[in-house]
Design a protein around this motif. Structure first.
Motif, PDB file in Angstrom:
ATOM      1  N   SER A  29      28.445 -43.126 -34.575  1.00  0.00           N
ATOM      2  CA  SER A  29      27.015 -42.949 -34.822  1.00  0.00           C
ATOM      3  C   SER A  29      26.334 -42.577 -33.520  1.00  0.00           C
ATOM      4  CB  SER A  29      26.407 -44.248 -35.369  1.00  0.00           C
ATOM      5  OG  SER A  29      26.521 -45.290 -34.412  1.00  0.00           O
ATOM      6  N   GLY A  30      25.182 -41.931 -33.623  1.00  0.00           N
ATOM      7  CA  GLY A  30      24.452 -41.525 -32.428  1.00  0.00           C
ATOM      8  C   GLY A  30      23.654 -40.268 -32.692  1.00  0.00           C
ATOM      9  N   VAL A  31      23.069 -39.737 -31.636  1.00  0.00           N
ATOM     10  CA  VAL A  31      22.306 -38.499 -31.718  1.00  0.00           C
ATOM     11  C   VAL A  31      23.083 -37.426 -30.968  1.00  0.00           C
ATOM     12  CG1 VAL A  31      20.144 -37.339 -31.143  1.00  0.00           C
ATOM     13  CG2 VAL A  31      20.118 -39.738 -31.866  1.00  0.00           C
ATOM     14  N   PHE A  32      23.361 -36.318 -31.640  1.00  0.00           N
ATOM     15  CA  PHE A  32      24.161 -35.257 -31.062  1.00  0.00           C
ATOM     16  C   PHE A  32      23.525 -33.901 -31.337  1.00  0.00           C
ATOM     17  CE2 PHE A  32      26.899 -38.768 -32.287  1.00  0.00           C
ATOM     18  CZ  PHE A  32      27.651 -38.985 -31.145  1.00  0.00           C
ATOM     19  N   VAL A  33      23.925 -32.898 -30.561  1.00  0.00           N
ATOM     20  CA  VAL A  33      23.485 -31.519 -30.758  1.00  0.00           C
ATOM     21  C   VAL A  33      24.730 -30.671 -30.978  1.00  0.00           C
ATOM     22  CG1 VAL A  33      22.361 -29.513 -29.720  1.00  0.00           C
ATOM     23  CG2 VAL A  33      21.412 -31.799 -29.355  1.00  0.00           C
ATOM     24  N   ALA A  34      24.813 -30.016 -32.123  1.00  0.00           N
ATOM     25  CA  ALA A  34      25.961 -29.179 -32.448  1.00  0.00           C
ATOM     26  C   ALA A  34      25.575 -27.708 -32.297  1.00  0.00           C
ATOM     27  CB  ALA A  34      26.446 -29.461 -33.868  1.00  0.00           C
ATOM     28  N   MET A  35      26.183 -27.040 -31.322  1.00  0.00           N
ATOM     29  CA  MET A  35      25.896 -25.621 -31.056  1.00  0.00           C
ATOM     30  C   MET A  35      27.177 -24.921 -30.628  1.00  0.00           C
ATOM     31  SD  MET A  35      22.541 -25.210 -31.541  1.00  0.00           S
ATOM     32  CE  MET A  35      21.955 -23.795 -30.613  1.00  0.00           C
ATOM     33  N   HIS A  36      27.124 -23.597 -30.566  1.00  0.00           N
ATOM     34  CA  HIS A  36      28.288 -22.812 -30.170  1.00  0.00           C
ATOM     35  C   HIS A  36      28.831 -23.259 -28.814  1.00  0.00           C
ATOM     36  CE1 HIS A  36      27.945 -20.167 -33.545  1.00  0.00           C
ATOM     37  NE2 HIS A  36      28.692 -19.202 -33.012  1.00  0.00           N
ATOM     38  N   TYR A  37      30.159 -23.378 -28.709  1.00  0.00           N
ATOM     39  CA  TYR A  37      30.808 -23.724 -27.446  1.00  0.00           C
ATOM     40  C   TYR A  37      30.930 -22.499 -26.541  1.00  0.00           C
ATOM     41  CZ  TYR A  37      34.354 -25.615 -24.273  1.00  0.00           C
ATOM     42  OH  TYR A  37      35.049 -26.028 -23.173  1.00  0.00           O
ATOM     43  N   SER A  38      31.051 -21.321 -27.142  1.00  0.00           N
ATOM     44  CA  SER A  38      31.107 -20.057 -26.405  1.00  0.00           C
ATOM     45  C   SER A  38      30.350 -19.015 -27.224  1.00  0.00           C
ATOM     46  CB  SER A  38      32.560 -19.623 -26.183  1.00  0.00           C
ATOM     47  OG  SER A  38      33.161 -19.254 -27.413  1.00  0.00           O
ATOM     48  N   ILE A  39      30.398 -17.782 -26.786  1.00  0.00           N
ATOM     49  CA  ILE A  39      29.701 -16.740 -27.544  1.00  0.00           C
ATOM     50  C   ILE A  39      30.495 -16.316 -28.767  1.00  0.00           C
ATOM     51  CG2 ILE A  39      28.444 -15.890 -25.523  1.00  0.00           C
ATOM     52  CD1 ILE A  39      30.463 -13.608 -25.335  1.00  0.00           C
ATOM     53  N   SER A  40      31.733 -16.770 -28.871  1.00  0.00           N
ATOM     54  CA  SER A  40      32.579 -16.436 -30.016  1.00  0.00           C
ATOM     55  C   SER A  40      32.335 -17.395 -31.172  1.00  0.00           C
ATOM     56  CB  SER A  40      34.064 -16.490 -29.607  1.00  0.00           C
ATOM     57  OG  SER A  40      34.325 -15.577 -28.562  1.00  0.00           O
ATOM     58  N   ASP A  41      32.648 -16.947 -32.371  1.00  0.00           N
ATOM     59  CA  ASP A  41      32.449 -17.767 -33.575  1.00  0.00           C
ATOM     60  C   ASP A  41      33.704 -18.565 -33.907  1.00  0.00           C
ATOM     61  OD1 ASP A  41      29.801 -16.958 -34.130  1.00  0.00           O
ATOM     62  OD2 ASP A  41      30.520 -15.110 -35.046  1.00  0.00           O
ATOM     63  N   ASP A  42      34.157 -19.394 -32.967  1.00  0.00           N
ATOM     64  CA  ASP A  42      35.377 -20.133 -33.258  1.00  0.00           C
ATOM     65  C   ASP A  42      35.242 -21.634 -33.056  1.00  0.00           C
ATOM     66  OD1 ASP A  42      35.076 -19.858 -30.564  1.00  0.00           O
ATOM     67  OD2 ASP A  42      37.161 -19.321 -30.144  1.00  0.00           O
ATOM     68  N   VAL A  43      34.476 -22.077 -32.073  1.00  0.00           N
ATOM     69  CA  VAL A  43      34.396 -23.500 -31.755  1.00  0.00           C
ATOM     70  C   VAL A  43      32.939 -23.937 -31.607  1.00  0.00           C
ATOM     71  CG1 VAL A  43      35.057 -25.318 -30.140  1.00  0.00           C
ATOM     72  CG2 VAL A  43      36.628 -23.413 -30.567  1.00  0.00           C
ATOM     73  N   ILE A  44      32.625 -25.089 -32.174  1.00  0.00           N
ATOM     74  CA  ILE A  44      31.305 -25.705 -32.022  1.00  0.00           C
ATOM     75  C   ILE A  44      31.439 -26.911 -31.100  1.00  0.00           C
ATOM     76  CG2 ILE A  44      29.436 -26.955 -33.201  1.00  0.00           C
ATOM     77  CD1 ILE A  44      29.463 -23.974 -33.738  1.00  0.00           C
ATOM     78  N   ALA A  45      30.549 -27.024 -30.146  1.00  0.00           N
ATOM     79  CA  ALA A  45      30.512 -28.181 -29.252  1.00  0.00           C
ATOM     80  C   ALA A  45      29.478 -29.177 -29.771  1.00  0.00           C
ATOM     81  CB  ALA A  45      30.172 -27.763 -27.835  1.00  0.00           C
TER      82      ALA A  45
END
Length: 237
Positions: A29-45
């Motif tokens: 549990s917690g507060v997180f921000v999910a966004m692109h890890y790189s400019i490619s459409d493969d991994v979300i950080a």
């Protein structure tokens, strides 16, 4: 999303899928921000909310974790959490719910002042006039500000304003014991906040002042690691 959903290069859908995957499959549990890890459409950080910063105006990987690695990396339906997070504070979801105490109040009379060449020291006097209760200073380097402002800083502290020091630098910690200027600030009563980001410090001060009336409780809470505002270690990279 960094780019609108009506654009071919939009990151909206993948960010949302990544966020939902983390929410559905992780146990934390917690507060997180999910966004692109790189400019490619493969991994979300998935970044820790208290340690994330937007470092670019338009890139799809504009958000970065400061002084830590992203909490998790999401690729398709797989979640990878690095081993580096054994020393951070997280609770598993639905644990200790019976002990939860809601403190929802915020005090908006908190200033964020960034020091710069030609900074007008009368800004501290203005904060006193406005009845502000705390100031978050963005000092240079390890956390410094021109000595010309020392009398105004002392006056603000004497008038009951809490002054906390952060750094303008994105990475690293404040350290007021290294140089004479920092030690003088400590003697005046300025409180360093290690590697807490200035944005997090501002919101935390607003929350502390909204929910605690005793100055000692505010200072203790501001300097206590509650939601990973501080980190024990900083990645070498």
């Amino acid at each position: 999303a960094q780019r609108s959903s009506d654009r071919p290069s939009s990151d909206a859908s993948l960010n949302l899928i990544g966020a939902c995957t983390f929410a559905a499959k992780s146990k934390f549990s917690g507060v997180f921000v999910a966004m692109h890890y790189s400019i490619s459409d493969d991994v979300i950080a998935c970044h820790i909310g208290t340690r994330v910063r937007k470092n670019h105006t338009s890139r799809r990987d504009a958000f970065h974790s400061i002084d830590v690695y992203p909490f998790s990396l999401i690729k398709k339906d797989q979640i990878k959490i690095p081993n580096q997070y054994t020393d951070l504070k997280f609770q598993e979801r639905n644990k200790n719910r019976e002990r939860m105490i809601v403190r929802p109040n915020f005090e908006n009379k908190v200033s964020l002042l960034k020091f710069y060449p030609g900074f007008d020291c009368r800004m501290f006097d203005y904060c006193i006039k406005l009845g502000h209760k705390a100031i978050i200073l963005e000092g240079t380097g390890l956390g410094h500000i021109n000595k010309e402002c020392f009398s105004q800083i002392k006056n603000a502290i004497d008038n009951g304003i809490l002054i906390f020091m952060t750094s303008q630098c994105i990475w690293g910690r404040t350290a007021l014991t290294v140089y004479d200027t920092g030690r003088d600030l400590l003697n005046l009563g300025v409180i360093p906040l290690s590697n807490m980001t200035s944005e997090t410090a501002l919101v935390k001060a607003m929350w502390c002042l909204g929910n605690f009336t005793d100055e000692k409780d505010v200072i203790k809470t501001m300097t206590t690691n509650i939601a990973n505002e501080f980190t024990n270690r900083i990645p070498v990279e």
